[in-house]
Scaffold this motif. Sequence first.
Motif, PDB file in Angstrom:
ATOM      1  N   GLN A   1       6.786  -4.813 -10.870  1.00  0.00           N
ATOM      2  CA  GLN A   1       5.682  -4.865 -10.141  1.00  0.00           C
ATOM      3  C   GLN A   1       5.954  -6.149  -9.246  1.00  0.00           C
ATOM      4  OE1 GLN A   1       2.137  -4.562 -12.499  1.00  0.00           O
ATOM      5  NE2 GLN A   1       2.633  -2.369 -12.875  1.00  0.00           N
TER       6      GLN A   1
ATOM      7  N   TYR B   1       4.757  -2.671  -2.203  1.00  0.00           N
ATOM      8  CA  TYR B   1       3.453  -2.623  -1.738  1.00  0.00           C
ATOM      9  C   TYR B   1       3.258  -2.153  -0.315  1.00  0.00           C
ATOM     10  CZ  TYR B   1       2.459  -4.215  -6.568  1.00  0.00           C
ATOM     11  OH  TYR B   1       2.546  -4.455  -7.694  1.00  0.00           O
TER      12      TYR B   1
ATOM     13  N   SER C   1       2.067   1.130   1.378  1.00  0.00           N
ATOM     14  CA  SER C   1       0.914   1.245   2.176  1.00  0.00           C
ATOM     15  C   SER C   1       1.105   1.529   3.439  1.00  0.00           C
ATOM     16  CB  SER C   1       0.355  -0.343   2.376  1.00  0.00           C
ATOM     17  OG  SER C   1      -0.711  -0.217   3.063  1.00  0.00           O
TER      18      SER C   1
ATOM     19  N   ILE D   1      -3.442   0.406  -2.392  1.00  0.00           N
ATOM     20  CA  ILE D   1      -2.173  -0.339  -2.628  1.00  0.00           C
ATOM     21  C   ILE D   1      -2.018  -1.726  -2.342  1.00  0.00           C
ATOM     22  CG2 ILE D   1       0.423  -0.280  -2.270  1.00  0.00           C
ATOM     23  CD1 ILE D   1      -0.059   1.986  -3.743  1.00  0.00           C
TER      24      ILE D   1
ATOM     25  N   CYS E   1      -2.061  -5.209  -4.856  1.00  0.00           N
ATOM     26  CA  CYS E   1      -1.066  -6.585  -4.439  1.00  0.00           C
ATOM     27  C   CYS E   1      -1.808  -7.718  -4.491  1.00  0.00           C
ATOM     28  CB  CYS E   1      -0.455  -6.052  -3.247  1.00  0.00           C
ATOM     29  SG  CYS E   1       0.800  -7.479  -2.855  1.00  0.00           S
TER      30      CYS E   1
ATOM     31  N   CYS F   1       0.954 -11.448   0.224  1.00  0.00           N
ATOM     32  CA  CYS F   1       1.224  -9.911   0.185  1.00  0.00           C
ATOM     33  C   CYS F   1       1.369  -9.416   1.815  1.00  0.00           C
ATOM     34  CB  CYS F   1       0.022  -9.043  -0.364  1.00  0.00           C
ATOM     35  SG  CYS F   1      -0.066  -9.147  -2.133  1.00  0.00           S
TER      36      CYS F   1
END
Length: 798
Positions: free
Chosen positions: A743, A749, A753, A768, A772, A781
Amino acid sequence: MTKGKATPVIEKASKSTEKGRIFPWYSPYIIFLVTIVIRVCYVSQPSNWWILHPDEIYQSLEVAHSEVYGYGFRPYEYLTSEAQPNNTRIRERELQLGMAAMRSFLFPGFFVFISYCLEVLNVDVQPFLAWKISHACITSTLPLAIFIFTKRHFRSHDAGVMAAVLASSSIHLNVFGTHTLINSFLAPFVFLSMSYILPVQKEQHGQLGAQNLYTDSARKHGPPNVYNPNPVSDSESKNSSHPTTHTNVAHKRHQTNQLKDINSNIEQLHTSPNKSTPRDVGVSFINPVLQLYDMVSNGLHGWCNMESNMSQMEPRKNHATFPSLSAWASTHPQNLITLCSSFVLTLSSYIRPDLTIFCLIVYIPHCRLNRMMTFKHVYCGLGATLALSICLRDDFSTYGYGVISPFNWFNFNVLQHFSGALFGTMEFTFYLKVLFIESTINLLLFAFSLSVMCGSVIFGHRELIAIPCKLMASLVFLFVFYSLQGHKEPRHIHHLFCLYYVIIAGIICSCLKSSFNPISSRKCVTFLSCILIVSGYKNFPSPTDKSNRAWVYAGIYHSNDVNTCLNYVAHTENVTGVFLDTSVHMTGGYSVLHRDVPVLTLLIHEFYEFDFNSRLNLTSKYNMGSKNARVSTLSRASNFISVLNTPYLLKFLINNPEYNYLIIGINRPFINFGYKEVFRSGNMSVLRRTFYRYDEERLLATAKTIPIGMNATVLNYEGNWLFNLGAFEQAARRLEASLWIDQSIINNYQLLSNIYYHHGDRRQASNIMKKCYELYNKKKCSGTTPPRILHSNYKITL
């Protein structure tokens, strides 16, 4: 010899000229026949279908195949530069770099024309084989074109034949000539056209010049039946220091005090110097025709039968019509040849833009400023304008109005230097090594020629090397020009090889004629020819002993085995899909497979799936097989599997039984059930899925135990490429699997997205990104993440 009897006065001159020659008149035609037979036999064997460079397939045959049959691979050079709503990110990046509409369709159009002829003649033959043979036939005319170029330039038959021998025995030219490259295809047209555009040189010292041109025709067609009003005895002929020619005969007719009336055979005296007779009018008309006969290399057989022409002449009151008629007759054929030559040369330069530099550099040392504005240049301009209009119309109808493919090529390769950035750069001495270091014969010939040129300068025989020096200056300039380019390949200097052999041939023949008698000269050239032939045969690269490894792209030497396996699959009836365990770049593609089926193939370090869903719909230019062509491009794929994730590759093959034929290496570890080997060629084998019930159950059970991937970085790498290739569903699966394993990869992410947002699911895309934000801050992010790079030899980033 009886006085007053009509005799062919040129016969003795032709015999004396023949004795002074090293090679007989039919030598270039023998060289051409031997070359074409060898090359056609060579390319007809599937075991010799090894790929020198991907461009020999994907810039010619694959484009033609997609036009004729409606399916095949289409490279970016032949795609339009217009932005499409469904373009992938890779295609958008290519458009930003100018990778579009860079080639004219005229070259693939030749192979389309061959297919059209075969269809009209109802000949059923594999397109790849037909196109290979047709290309080999064209390239086999190169020795003949070089012979004409050298003969006209040096005014020497022997120099032309020697150049043809060097070209036909050259390893490089034979390798290029047996592969469907643009360079080798255009070379015969370029040198043949330049033969008639370059200014014809004056006679060199010790050569017969224009007289040799006549004797070629006299030997082939027989001497014309010329009436000799003042015959010369054998003894007088032998004592004469000047050989008898058409011009000498006509000149003697002007000076003689008596002329013979052809119709009545009655001798008449000249009435006065200022008064013309019908006979004088006839002579004034014959002289320009005789000069025309000497000007044309093969003569004008049947045009100037002197006895019949003079017998049909009648007295005319208006004598001014004869000079204008003779002027037209003497200029029209040459002007027509000039127009056609400039037309062909312009077409060639448009197809391959760097030929423009080659032609200009070769032409400049021979042009004269005071003769630039002549009718010859007018006809050159007319032919070039006509060819350019055809080429522009072809580009406009293909890529859109205003798109000029040579300009796009020049911008990409020269102005922007993207070719070196994408395909790599080589050192400055690369071409020097190719021409001399890797070829001992070329090095020895250069050393010999250089010593002859130096000796001619030292001993005051500069007239012997005047023409070679001009060509050598052009060669050196072009050699430096190509060496300054970043990206280099031996095929790029194909025409420099030809020009080099022309120079060497001229120097060798000049040296032999000035130093040896004809018998000794024949022995020397026979010995040299044997060495060239043996060397060419012994050193010709072959995939059997892996000697072609140094020649081929990326060192993939066994492409002939792959193409042989593809050829086997092409002749099977139940093929529904093919898996290739080798780079598709180094195969014949659909041109060899000739089956409209999906393909899963290796491309450098990854496996790409090109199925029906990934194809691009285009309008066929030539409308032979279908008005619509559904082509595969390397910027769009349905699946992408890294070589670091081969277990999933096996899972994919098992779950997709349409790929029922596999072409893999014999050393590749593979399961021993469910597939059966049906064919083998060298290191490659063909496996066919058996579809036995028991084997199918084992295959499905095996596939269930294989995960989609075990490495989060590799899965993220595959997801990135699938996203850029437009395969969003496959990309989402890999990214979710990567995110499940690790992760901490923020890029997962971001891409997930974007995929959900692209499909209209904005809520899932927002969820999503919120996930993050919970693990990392919003700035991190939302920031740009660097692309995943698993292989350092990739030159382009997205």
